[in-house]
Design a protein around this motif. Structure first.
Motif, mmCIF file in Angstrom:
data_model
loop_
_atom_site.group_PDB
_atom_site.id
_atom_site.type_symbol
_atom_site.label_atom_id
_atom_site.label_comp_id
_atom_site.label_asym_id
_atom_site.label_seq_id
_atom_site.Cartn_x
_atom_site.Cartn_y
_atom_site.Cartn_z
ATOM 1 N N SER A 1 0.822 -1.212 0.000
ATOM 2 C CA SER A 1 0.000 0.000 0.000
ATOM 3 C C SER A 1 0.856 1.262 0.000
ATOM 4 O O SER A 1 0.626 2.188 -0.780
ATOM 5 C CB SER A 1 -0.932 0.017 1.214
ATOM 6 O OG SER A 1 -1.836 -1.065 1.182
ATOM 7 N N ASN B 1 -4.429 -2.535 -12.014
ATOM 8 C CA ASN B 1 -4.024 -1.403 -11.189
ATOM 9 C C ASN B 1 -4.352 -0.069 -11.847
ATOM 10 O O ASN B 1 -4.801 0.869 -11.185
ATOM 11 C CB ASN B 1 -2.524 -1.487 -10.908
ATOM 12 C CG ASN B 1 -2.184 -2.633 -9.982
ATOM 13 O OD1 ASN B 1 -2.789 -2.794 -8.939
ATOM 14 N ND2 ASN B 1 -1.220 -3.443 -10.376
ATOM 15 N N ASN C 1 -7.856 -2.573 -3.417
ATOM 16 C CA ASN C 1 -7.520 -3.402 -4.579
ATOM 17 C C ASN C 1 -6.535 -4.496 -4.192
ATOM 18 O O ASN C 1 -6.621 -5.629 -4.675
ATOM 19 C CB ASN C 1 -6.935 -2.531 -5.697
ATOM 20 C CG ASN C 1 -6.987 -3.226 -7.046
ATOM 21 O OD1 ASN C 1 -7.979 -3.876 -7.390
ATOM 22 N ND2 ASN C 1 -5.929 -3.100 -7.819
ATOM 23 N N PHE D 1 -6.293 3.286 -10.338
ATOM 24 C CA PHE D 1 -5.673 4.609 -10.255
ATOM 25 C C PHE D 1 -6.545 5.649 -10.930
ATOM 26 O O PHE D 1 -6.758 6.751 -10.431
ATOM 27 C CB PHE D 1 -4.315 4.624 -10.950
ATOM 28 C CG PHE D 1 -3.352 3.582 -10.475
ATOM 29 C CD1 PHE D 1 -3.459 3.018 -9.219
ATOM 30 C CD2 PHE D 1 -2.327 3.172 -11.301
ATOM 31 C CE1 PHE D 1 -2.565 2.061 -8.795
ATOM 32 C CE2 PHE D 1 -1.424 2.215 -10.883
ATOM 33 C CZ PHE D 1 -1.542 1.658 -9.631
ATOM 34 N N THR E 1 -6.413 1.917 -3.439
ATOM 35 C CA THR E 1 -5.301 1.029 -3.760
ATOM 36 C C THR E 1 -5.216 -0.120 -2.766
ATOM 37 O O THR E 1 -5.036 -1.279 -3.138
ATOM 38 C CB THR E 1 -3.979 1.820 -3.746
ATOM 39 O OG1 THR E 1 -4.052 2.861 -4.712
ATOM 40 C CG2 THR E 1 -2.806 0.919 -4.070
ATOM 41 N N GLY F 1 -1.122 2.078 -6.959
ATOM 42 C CA GLY F 1 -1.102 0.739 -7.486
ATOM 43 C C GLY F 1 -0.904 -0.598 -6.949
ATOM 44 O O GLY F 1 -0.344 -0.801 -6.079
ATOM 45 N N PRO G 1 -6.130 8.120 -3.731
ATOM 46 C CA PRO G 1 -5.910 6.736 -4.145
ATOM 47 C C PRO G 1 -5.533 5.754 -3.042
ATOM 48 O O PRO G 1 -5.533 4.556 -3.277
ATOM 49 C CB PRO G 1 -4.737 6.874 -5.110
ATOM 50 C CG PRO G 1 -3.926 7.975 -4.510
ATOM 51 C CD PRO G 1 -4.916 8.942 -3.915
ATOM 52 N N ALA H 1 2.979 1.630 -3.229
ATOM 53 C CA ALA H 1 2.197 2.043 -4.393
ATOM 54 C C ALA H 1 2.024 3.554 -4.453
ATOM 55 O O ALA H 1 2.287 4.181 -5.483
ATOM 56 C CB ALA H 1 0.834 1.354 -4.372
#
Length: 403
Positions: free
Chosen positions: A110, A312, A330, A316, A327, A401, A323, A113
């Motif tokens: 996390s 990803n 995800n 975004f 993120t 991402g 984000p 990203a």
């Protein structure tokens, strides 16, 4: 790309080796811990459960931390869980260390990203994350077969010691390339914005695609070692080479996928998922043909990882300037798939369906993933959250991402 992007990719390689290596060590773990192969496979699911919970929790907890401090802490704790794992002979203790290690690994993903996305332009987000996630494919090419060889010759504990050492090296790289400052005043991400962005229906469809694609890959991959030896009839010594082939396919796939993810995410996902469905069905009907199984294994890695940058990039794009939590969610979706894949495969094996059933299950989950992509393409776009002041972009990055 900034050097820090590659350092974070190498850090993912260190931790990703642990995430993947149990797929090649299941027979040794099962024998040494006196459990069945499906029960040993739950160690993979346990890792996914830790990541499932850890990603959103640690994303919120570390929202105002120095990113370097958070990354170093996560790497140190990850290394410590592997030292404990290497020293234990208890299945329960090993299971616990897998959950705790995965929890902090999710936190690392996390924070890494949003760190990466803050370093690159919006048009390079997918590519930058393909480099970071590429650390996972290198782990598949190098770490996974190396861990398998170490486990077969020196005991599975040697693979755990190796991962702990790699994490220490990763900490040195993070110290050398990332600044230790906290987010500047006024640039701290706002939790309200992070939560508000999760109301987007398209974002949840993207999470669903992530979970289903990952489950499609893991149904087969989790039991690849016994499938190769018990069903295809390959010798155990050939398993590391086939796993390395899978890794080479993954590296090629994520490299190609990273080139197209930002510009054409839906097309990239469509091609990748259709390929996964076709290959999974082919595996189901050719499980006893070793040459075909080896070729299909390499292609599965390619098509599976080609989808990763697009998975990803979609998040975004939809999350905009808030984000961090999207993120992290995800990442949790990735780990829903990592949890469900081995579980579904284990159910089929325990039920006596045999290894060909793994291919049919993967084809079914792949079809469900394809349906979410097609449906998402027809859901009206909703504007992403944007901050009123450009300075507010600083802590959350230009956009985020991956897994």
């Amino acid at each position: 790309m900034p050097i820090a992007v590659y350092v974070l990719g190498l850090s993912i390689f260190a931790q990703g080796t642990s995430e993947l290596m149990l797929a090649g060590l299941l027979p040794e773990l099962a024998a040494d811990l006196h459990v069945s192969i499906p029960r040993a496979g739950l160690l993979i699911s346990a890792f996914a459960v830790g990541m499932l919970v850890g990603a959103p929790v640690l994303a919120v907890v570390t929202l105002t931390w120095s990113r370097r401090t958070a990354l170093l802490l996560f790497l140190a704790l990850f290394a410590a869980t592997h030292v404990v794992g290497a020293l234990t002979s208890s299945y329960a203790v090993l299971l616990a260390t897998r959950i705790v290690g995965a929890f902090v690994y999710a936190g690392f993903w996390s924070v890494a990203a949003v760190t990466v996305v803050a370093l690159v332009p919006a048009t390079s987000r997918g590519r930058a994350m393909s480099i970071v996630t590429g650390g996972l494919t290198i782990a598949t090419i190098v770490g996974l077969p190396l861990g398998t060889v170490l486990g077969q010759r020196l005991g599975w504990q040697s693979a755990f010691w190796t991962v702990a050492g790699l994490c220490v090296l990763a900490m040195v790289g993070v110290l050398a390339t990332l600044p230790g400052r906290r987010p500047a005043p006024g640039s701290t991400p706002r939790l309200a914005d992070e939560i508000r962005v999760l109301r987007n229906a398209r974002l949840w469809l993207a999470f669903g695609t992530t979970a289903l694609v990952t489950a499609t890959i893991l149904v087969v991959f989790s039991y690849l070692a016994p499938l190769l030896t018990d069903a295809a009839g390959l010798p155990a010594a050939a398993v590391p080479a086939v796993l390395a082939l899978y890794g080479v396919g993954s590296f090629i796939g994520i490299t190609i996928g990273g080139r197209f993810a930002d510009a054409t995410p839906f097309r990239t996902l469509f091609i990748s998922i259709v390929g996964l469905i076709a290959l999974s069905a082919a595996l189901a009907v050719t499980t006893t043909l070793p040459v075909v199984v080896v070729v299909v294994t390499g292609l599965l890695g390619g098509f599976g990882f080609a989808a990763n940058p697009a998975l990803n990039a979609r998040v975004f794009s939809l999350a905009g300037s808030a984000p961090t939590l999207a993120t992290a969610t995800n990442f949790s979706a990735f780990n829903v798939g990592i949890t469900a894949g081995p579980w579904l495969g284990g159910l089929a094996i325990d039920a006596g369906a045999g290894y060909p059933a793994l291919g049919w299950i993967a084809a079914a989950t792949g079809a469900a993933a394809l349906a979410t992509v097609v449906f998402a393409a027809h859901v009206p776009e909703r504007p992403a959250v944007s901050s009123p002041d450009p300075a507010d972009r600083g802590a959350s990055g230009r956009s985020p991402g991956a897994g």
